[in-house]
Motif scaffolding. Structure first.
Motif, PDB file in Angstrom:
ATOM      1  N   UNK A  18       0.824  -1.201   0.000  1.00 19.77           N
ATOM      2  CA  UNK A  18       0.000   0.000   0.000  1.00 19.77           C
ATOM      3  C   UNK A  18       0.860   1.254   0.000  1.00 19.77           C
ATOM      4  N   UNK A  19       1.965   1.188  -0.733  1.00 25.71           N
ATOM      5  CA  UNK A  19       2.887   2.317  -0.764  1.00 25.71           C
ATOM      6  C   UNK A  19       2.850   2.996  -2.128  1.00 25.71           C
ATOM      7  N   UNK A  20       2.705   4.318  -2.114  1.00 30.22           N
ATOM      8  CA  UNK A  20       2.779   5.104  -3.345  1.00 30.22           C
ATOM      9  C   UNK A  20       4.220   5.577  -3.485  1.00 30.22           C
ATOM     10  N   UNK A  21       4.817   5.307  -4.638  1.00 26.09           N
ATOM     11  CA  UNK A  21       6.175   5.759  -4.907  1.00 26.09           C
ATOM     12  C   UNK A  21       6.103   6.789  -6.025  1.00 26.09           C
ATOM     13  N   UNK A  22       6.633   7.969  -5.779  1.00 27.36           N
ATOM     14  CA  UNK A  22       6.676   9.018  -6.782  1.00 27.36           C
ATOM     15  C   UNK A  22       8.100   9.549  -6.829  1.00 27.36           C
ATOM     16  N   UNK A  23       8.678   9.531  -8.004  1.00 27.93           N
ATOM     17  CA  UNK A  23      10.058   9.972  -8.186  1.00 27.93           C
ATOM     18  C   UNK A  23      10.080  11.118  -9.186  1.00 27.93           C
ATOM     19  N   UNK A  24      10.726  12.207  -8.836  1.00 29.01           N
ATOM     20  CA  UNK A  24      10.865  13.344  -9.750  1.00 29.01           C
ATOM     21  C   UNK A  24      12.083  14.161  -9.334  1.00 29.01           C
ATOM     22  N   UNK A  25      12.241  15.325  -9.910  1.00 29.39           N
ATOM     23  CA  UNK A  25      13.346  16.233  -9.576  1.00 29.39           C
ATOM     24  C   UNK A  25      12.832  17.663  -9.668  1.00 29.39           C
ATOM     25  N   UNK A  26      13.555  18.591  -9.064  1.00 30.36           N
ATOM     26  CA  UNK A  26      13.107  19.979  -9.091  1.00 30.36           C
ATOM     27  C   UNK A  26      13.631  20.749 -10.302  1.00 30.36           C
ATOM     28  N   UNK A  27      14.621  20.206 -10.997  1.00 34.03           N
ATOM     29  CA  UNK A  27      15.142  20.858 -12.199  1.00 34.03           C
ATOM     30  C   UNK A  27      15.989  19.865 -12.984  1.00 34.03           C
ATOM     31  N   UNK A  28      16.220  20.201 -14.242  1.00 31.87           N
ATOM     32  CA  UNK A  28      17.118  19.422 -15.079  1.00 31.87           C
ATOM     33  C   UNK A  28      18.513  20.016 -15.021  1.00 31.87           C
ATOM     34  N   UNK A  29      19.349  19.600 -15.939  1.00 30.74           N
ATOM     35  CA  UNK A  29      20.728  20.098 -16.007  1.00 30.74           C
ATOM     36  C   UNK A  29      21.114  20.307 -17.464  1.00 30.74           C
TER      37      UNK A  29
END
Length: 170
Positions: free
Chosen positions: A1-12
């Motif tokens: 029952x775990x939601x995993x969300x992966x992102x970043x605040x900016x690119x490079x």
């Protein structure tokens, strides 16, 4: 029952447009980031969206997946893209806006050295408004923003109008 969300605040930027690092422009390498959502039984495996979405909708997506009522946090849940009748809509409900502020001692060759910048993605195009009033328009399907489209008032007025509705982050 775990939601995993992966992102970043900016690119490079790694030399694209002659720049390195981030916070120097609003070209795609600086603002496009991954967004991965995993929640067994609620988010279909392998679903990919081609169109840009905004990180502004991340909190609303998590609240929705957690079963909280709509509107508890700002934004629109991205679950609309994978639920019934949720095709890849050509336009997101929340505008895809990016902004960057001029920093102290910004090298003069970087676009942000001329002032705060904003961009808006709409209908597979990115409009960039420079701090000095310069305007650029790119077709997101064409290249990584190396060949700007011709800017005319009739084409960019809707972009200008949408950006004017949103306050600066400052």
């Amino acid at each position: 029952h775990t939601i995993v969300l992966l992102t970043a605040d900016h690119g490079e930027e790694f030399g694209e447009h002659g720049m390195f690092d981030h916070g120097n422009s609003l070209y795609r390498p600086s603002v496009q980031v991954p967004l991965l959502v995993v929640y067994r039984g609620a988010v279909p495996e392998g679903k990919e969206l081609a169109q840009p979405v905004t990180l502004r909708d991340v909190a609303a997506t998590l609240a929705d997946l957690a079963g909280l009522p709509a509107g508890v946090v700002p934004g629109a849940s991205l679950a609309r893209f994978w639920r019934e009748n949720g095709s890849d809509e050509p336009r997101t409900q929340s505008p895809v806006i990016s902004e960057v502020s001029k920093g102290i001692r910004t090298p003069p060759q970087y676009p942000v050295s001329r002032g705060d910048m904003r961009s808006l993605v709409e209908a597979n195009q990115r409009y960039i408004l420079g701090g000095d009033g310069t305007e650029e328009l790119f077709d997101l399907g064409d290249d990584w923003e190396h060949h700007p489209l011709t800017v005319t008032d009739s084409v960019v007025t809707p972009f200008r109008n949408e950006l004017s509705r949103w306050p600066w982050r400052r």
